[in-house]
Motif scaffolding. Structure first.
Motif, PDB file in Angstrom:
ATOM      1  N   TYR A  14       0.647  -1.228   0.343  1.00 23.54           N
ATOM      2  CA  TYR A  14      -0.221  -0.212   0.008  1.00 23.54           C
ATOM      3  C   TYR A  14       1.110   1.347   0.142  1.00 23.54           C
ATOM      4  O   TYR A  14       1.700   1.038   0.911  1.00 23.54           O
ATOM      5  CB  TYR A  14      -0.861  -0.194   1.194  1.00 23.54           C
ATOM      6  N   ASP A  15       1.355   1.815  -0.813  1.00 25.94           N
ATOM      7  CA  ASP A  15       1.075   3.488  -1.231  1.00 25.94           C
ATOM      8  C   ASP A  15       0.540   4.360  -1.022  1.00 25.94           C
ATOM      9  O   ASP A  15       0.175   5.032  -2.304  1.00 25.94           O
ATOM     10  CB  ASP A  15       2.009   3.616  -2.372  1.00 25.94           C
ATOM     11  N   PRO A  31      -4.480   3.396  -2.364  1.00 25.79           N
ATOM     12  CA  PRO A  31      -3.169   2.644  -2.233  1.00 25.79           C
ATOM     13  C   PRO A  31      -2.651   2.754  -3.169  1.00 25.79           C
ATOM     14  O   PRO A  31      -0.861   2.255  -3.053  1.00 25.79           O
ATOM     15  CB  PRO A  31      -3.683   1.188  -1.737  1.00 25.79           C
ATOM     16  N   THR A  32      -2.685   3.517  -4.807  1.00 25.18           N
ATOM     17  CA  THR A  32      -1.890   3.346  -5.922  1.00 25.18           C
ATOM     18  C   THR A  32      -1.980   4.404  -6.347  1.00 25.18           C
ATOM     19  O   THR A  32      -3.043   4.695  -6.504  1.00 25.18           O
ATOM     20  CB  THR A  32      -1.793   1.930  -6.536  1.00 25.18           C
ATOM     21  N   VAL A  57      -4.740  -3.149  -5.646  1.00 24.12           N
ATOM     22  CA  VAL A  57      -3.877  -3.906  -5.125  1.00 24.12           C
ATOM     23  C   VAL A  57      -4.094  -5.030  -4.646  1.00 24.12           C
ATOM     24  O   VAL A  57      -5.724  -5.739  -4.541  1.00 24.12           O
ATOM     25  CB  VAL A  57      -3.645  -3.078  -3.460  1.00 24.12           C
ATOM     26  N   ASP A  58      -3.130  -6.184  -4.986  1.00 24.26           N
ATOM     27  CA  ASP A  58      -3.858  -7.452  -5.421  1.00 24.26           C
ATOM     28  C   ASP A  58      -5.242  -8.149  -5.423  1.00 24.26           C
ATOM     29  O   ASP A  58      -5.826  -8.968  -4.877  1.00 24.26           O
ATOM     30  CB  ASP A  58      -3.539  -7.951  -3.135  1.00 24.26           C
ATOM     31  N   GLY A  59      -5.954  -7.683  -6.085  1.00 21.11           N
ATOM     32  CA  GLY A  59      -7.167  -8.098  -7.058  1.00 21.11           C
ATOM     33  C   GLY A  59      -8.271  -7.115  -5.613  1.00 21.11           C
ATOM     34  O   GLY A  59      -9.149  -7.845  -6.539  1.00 21.11           O
ATOM     35  N   VAL A 148     -14.137  -3.322  -3.436  1.00 17.57           N
ATOM     36  CA  VAL A 148     -14.182  -4.602  -3.149  1.00 17.57           C
ATOM     37  C   VAL A 148     -13.165  -5.606  -3.906  1.00 17.57           C
ATOM     38  O   VAL A 148     -12.098  -5.492  -4.793  1.00 17.57           O
ATOM     39  CB  VAL A 148     -14.964  -4.737  -4.174  1.00 17.57           C
ATOM     40  N   GLY A 149     -12.789  -6.920  -3.530  1.00 10.23           N
ATOM     41  CA  GLY A 149     -12.217  -8.282  -4.335  1.00 10.23           C
ATOM     42  C   GLY A 149     -12.538  -9.409  -3.073  1.00 10.23           C
ATOM     43  O   GLY A 149     -13.292  -9.203  -2.037  1.00 10.23           O
TER      44      GLY A 149
END
Length: 169
Positions: A14-15, A31-32, A57-59, A148-149
């Motif tokens: 997380y940026d 986060p991006t 991030v990660d789906g 959502v993910g």
């Protein structure tokens, strides 16, 4: 505030960065690096141009959608339509729903009501997904904040960081 954001969801993936909308009066942490898309949508007979600012991030997708309605009296109808559409997108069922308030502006006193939901559903590949969303209106503008993910890729700290970073100007 920025320091709290980094401490509350500190992770190499997380940026968090502050994003100010060019189309609506808000700021949020994503986060991006985000992408922005605008398209016309139908909110129960009200056609509006909705702008989505999103990152992944990660789906897990983090997004803010905003639209300006022709008239402020249409806001509640539009919010219900937005909520229904996003739940249907994941084939979801609402697990929890509550009404909260937040400051109506960074610079003005008062609050604005919002609806927060948690829903779950299955993606096209059958993988279980979770949705956290907030819906609010201020004057003629409506907003939806969504995460959502895959359930295994989300934690409450990240949800709290995202939602608490949203501020109306």
């Amino acid at each position: 505030m920025v320091g709290l954001l980094f401490l509350s969801a500190c992770s190499p993936k997380y940026d968090w960065r502050e994003v100010r909308s060019d189309n609506a009066p808000y700021v949020i942490a994503l986060p991006t690096k985000p992408t922005t898309h605008t398209r016309n949508i139908d909110l129960k007979g009200i056609t509006v141009s909705m702008t989505m600012v999103a990152s992944e991030v990660d789906g897990v997708t983090f997004a803010v959608g905003s639209a300006e309605l022709p008239d402020a009296t249409q806001a509640q109808v539009a919010l219900v339509a937005m909520k229904t559409a996003i739940i249907n997108n994941i084939g979801g069922t609402v697990k929890q729903e509550k009404v909260l308030t937040m400051p109506q502006s960074i610079n003005a006193p008062g609050t604005v009501a919002l609806t927060e939901i948690e829903a779950s559903g299955a993606a096209a590949n059958g993988q279980h997904r979770v949705l956290f969303a907030r819906f609010l209106a201020k004057e003629k503008r409506v907003y939806q904040l969504i995460i959502v993910g895959p359930e295994k890729s989300l934690n409450r700290e990240v949800v709290t960081t995202f939602f608490s970073s949203f501020k109306l100007n």
